[in-house]
Every structure is written in structure tokens, then in C-alpha cells.
Design an enzyme around this catalytic site. Structure first.
Site, mmCIF file in Angstrom:
data_model
loop_
_atom_site.group_PDB
_atom_site.id
_atom_site.type_symbol
_atom_site.label_atom_id
_atom_site.label_comp_id
_atom_site.label_asym_id
_atom_site.label_seq_id
_atom_site.Cartn_x
_atom_site.Cartn_y
_atom_site.Cartn_z
ATOM 1 N N ASP A 122 0.837 -1.198 0.000
ATOM 2 C CA ASP A 122 0.000 0.000 0.000
ATOM 3 C C ASP A 122 0.874 1.251 0.000
ATOM 4 O O ASP A 122 1.728 1.431 0.876
ATOM 5 C CB ASP A 122 -0.894 0.005 1.241
ATOM 6 C CG ASP A 122 -1.819 1.216 1.254
ATOM 7 O OD1 ASP A 122 -2.846 1.174 0.547
ATOM 8 O OD2 ASP A 122 -1.504 2.198 1.957
ATOM 9 N N TYR B 86 2.796 10.281 0.829
ATOM 10 C CA TYR B 86 3.748 9.724 1.788
ATOM 11 C C TYR B 86 5.174 10.182 1.490
ATOM 12 O O TYR B 86 6.056 10.065 2.343
ATOM 13 C CB TYR B 86 3.690 8.195 1.795
ATOM 14 C CG TYR B 86 2.372 7.607 2.206
ATOM 15 C CD1 TYR B 86 1.365 8.382 2.802
ATOM 16 C CD2 TYR B 86 2.092 6.257 1.991
ATOM 17 C CE1 TYR B 86 0.149 7.835 3.171
ATOM 18 C CE2 TYR B 86 0.874 5.702 2.367
ATOM 19 C CZ TYR B 86 -0.094 6.504 2.945
ATOM 20 O OH TYR B 86 -1.297 5.955 3.297
ATOM 21 N N LYS C 129 -2.676 6.338 -4.036
ATOM 22 C CA LYS C 129 -3.806 7.219 -3.727
ATOM 23 C C LYS C 129 -3.610 8.613 -4.312
ATOM 24 O O LYS C 129 -2.492 9.142 -4.343
ATOM 25 C CB LYS C 129 -3.977 7.334 -2.206
ATOM 26 C CG LYS C 129 -4.054 5.983 -1.503
ATOM 27 C CD LYS C 129 -4.116 6.137 0.004
ATOM 28 C CE LYS C 129 -3.928 4.805 0.690
ATOM 29 N NZ LYS C 129 -2.500 4.400 0.723
ATOM 30 N N HIS D 68 -7.852 9.643 -1.777
ATOM 31 C CA HIS D 68 -7.284 9.518 -0.445
ATOM 32 C C HIS D 68 -8.200 10.045 0.668
ATOM 33 O O HIS D 68 -8.303 9.438 1.730
ATOM 34 C CB HIS D 68 -5.932 10.239 -0.390
ATOM 35 C CG HIS D 68 -4.996 9.706 0.641
ATOM 36 N ND1 HIS D 68 -3.639 9.776 0.521
ATOM 37 C CD2 HIS D 68 -5.221 9.079 1.822
ATOM 38 C CE1 HIS D 68 -3.061 9.224 1.581
ATOM 39 N NE2 HIS D 68 -4.004 8.803 2.385
#
Length: 302
Positions: A45, A50, A79, A112
Site C-alpha cells: 500500500d 507519503y 492514492k 485519499h
């Protein structure tokens, strides 16, 4: 060795035991992903925000180039971030993610969060108001979702889904979606088990993936969980992740510590009995460890 996959509403399958990359530091996350894959994990994932997809992409390339693990055998999620909801930005940022991850296609691409922020460029920095809250803009989820559907049609992603959507947001999306979301990724653990959301998603055919399955480490000292870990001769994270799988969720614990990465995958060689599952189910306090009310000033879960 690993728990069977769940079949999504479009027929694709998602492995129930995954590996998350949120808050995984650069210069560590790549090796963590390699170790997870080498120890049998087939569900990774990711997310653009990030800030580590380039390193994760290098790890993917290294592993797949060796030929021991096929790209086709790994389920990879990413996402679309809040700053990229406008119509002209969706495909652009999907393609950036594909470039960074060194992939031709994603298995799953999620919206997201059900909120749109002012665009800040490829850095994906959060735009803020003078009071520190996030600077939101009025972009209907419908506009974003129509562009997500085009990604499927273009072959850039196999499946599309959502993350952090409540029942109201999902029910509205389903009124116009031509391609139904197959997954909703939300915070799920015994202390925030969201049974009403679970029941609704089951009725409309949306699979739930549990992020922060350990409550971001906040609840690892819980007495009930500790006692069960002793009973089953397993770690506390094993108990929490096994609970999620038995409830019917896929689960994506994360770590960059080698021993913990390997341990987090050891949840398919035991079963928690019904009475012990009930003990875990009674822990629900609707406690969130990831709530945008506190870090963006947006109370979407209230």
C-alpha cells in the site's frame, strides 16, 4: 502460507495481508518493501503524499528485475491526494505515481480523502489558511470520480476506490458512479471497529481495508489484547491484525524494523476463537488515531 485473497466486486482479488508505507522513512522504506515481498507479502500500500514512492519504486524494480517475484503476483495500491482533485489534475498525478513507482499499471487507485485542497504543485504540500487549517476548495467528488473512471478506461489502473469515506459520502457517490468503488480504506482496529460502516459496505459490495490496524501503536498495552497474545503465543500486533482479517478486512500494518515486518506477516497460522473475538469486539470506543479535525481543522468524521 498466507491468508486467501478477498474477491472485489469487479472480480479482481486483493490479498488480505498487506504492507503499508505510511510514515516510513526515506532510506529505509525501500528495504522494508523488499523484505516484506521476500517474506511472502503480495499486497503493498502506497500513496503519493507519503513522499516515498520513488524509493518504493526502486524497490519494486529491483525485486521484479530479479525474476523471483512477478509483478503480476503483487497487488499495488496508491492514492490521489487532496490537492489533486480538480479535473485536469487527476490523470497527471496518477501518471506521476506510475512513473515514481516504475509501473505501467496500478492494481488499485484510491481517492485519499473526501475533500479537495487548493493545488500546491507536485510537492503535494498542504495549503493552509492564516489559522493553520487546510485551505479547501469547492470541487465535487463527482468531478474527481469521473476522472478516476477514465483511468480505468485508459488502462492505467485496474480498480478504483476510496479512502476515509463515511456512509453519507459513499451513498452520494453511488448515485452517479458508473464504476463503483471496490474498496474503502479506513482506520480500523478493535478500538475503532466501525460496525455500522462495515455493515453498509458489505451491503453495497465495497471491501474494507484496515489502515493503522495497531491504532498507531497507541493501544498495544491493552490488557485484553496482551492476555490473548499470551494465550495464542503470538505478538500483540499479530492479535490485532488477525482480528481484522477474521472480521473480513484486508490489513496493512507498516514498519521499517526487519523483525517487526516479518512478525506482522505471521497471522495466518492461527485462528482466534469466537469467544475471544467477542472480547476484542467489546473494546470498541470509536477512538481514532488519525482524525483530520486535529491536523487540518476539518471535522469530516463528526
Amino acid at each position: 502460507m498466507f491468508e486467501p485473497s478477498a474477491t472485489l466486486s469487479n472480480g479482481n482479488k486483493i490479498p488480505l495481508v498487506g504492507f503499508g508505507t505510511w510514515k516510513s522513512e526515506n532510506n529505509k522504506v525501500g528495504e522494508a518493501v523488499k523484505l516484506a515481498l521476500e517474506n511472502g507479502c503480495r499486497h503493498i500500500d502506497c500513496a503519493a503524499v507519503y513522499g516515498n514512492e520513488k524509493e518504493v519504486g526502486e524497490a519494486f524494480k529491483s525485486v521484479f528485475d530479479q525474476g523471483k517475484i512477478s509483478r503480476d503476483d503483487v497487488f499495488i495500491t496508491s492514492k490521489l491526494y487532496n490537492t489533486c482533485h480538480e479535473r485536469h489534475l487527476v490523470r497527471k498525478h496518477c501518471e506521476i505515481t506510475l512513473r515514481d513507482l516504475q509501473l505501467k499499471q496500478l492494481d488499485l487507485y484510491l481517492v485519499h480523502w473526501p475533500m479537495a485542497f487548493e493545488y500546491t504543485g507536485e510537492s503535494l504540500e498542504d495549503p493552509t489558511n492564516d489559522d493553520g487549517s487546510a485551505k479547501t476548495i469547492n470541487v465535487p467528488i463527482r468531478e474527481t470520480w469521473e476522472e478516476m473512471e477514465k483511468l480505468v478506461e485508459a488502462g492505467l489502473v485496474k480498480s478504483i476506490g476510496i479512502s476515509n469515506f463515511n456512509v453519507q459520502a459513499i451513498s452520494d457517490l453511488l448515485t452517479y458512479a458508473k464504476i463503483k468503488p471496490v474498496v474503502n480504506q479506513v482506520e480500523l482496529h478493535p478500538y475503532n471497529s466501525q460496525p455500522d460502516l462495515k455493515n453498509y459496505c458489505e451491503k453495497v459490495g465495497i471491501h474494507l481495508t484496515a489502515y493503522s490496524p495497531l491504532g498507531s501503536g497507541k493501544y498495544v498495552d491493552d490488557k485484553t489484547v496482551a492476555e490473548l497474545a499470551d494465550t495464542y503465543k503470538k505478538s500483540i500486533p499479530n492479535i490485532l491484525c488477525r482480528w481484522a482479517v477474521q472480521v473480513g478486512f484486508s490489513v496493512i500494518p507498516k514498519s521499517v524494523t526487519p523483525a517487526r515486518i516479518i512478525d506482522n506477516l505471521q497471522i495466518t497460522d492461527f485462528v482466534i476463537n469466537d469467544s475471544d473475538m467477542e472480547k476484542l469486539n467489546t473494546l470498541n470506543k470509536r477512538e481514532r488515531t488519525c482524525d483530520p479535525k486535529y491536523f487540518w481543522g476539518v471535522p469530516i468524521f463528526d
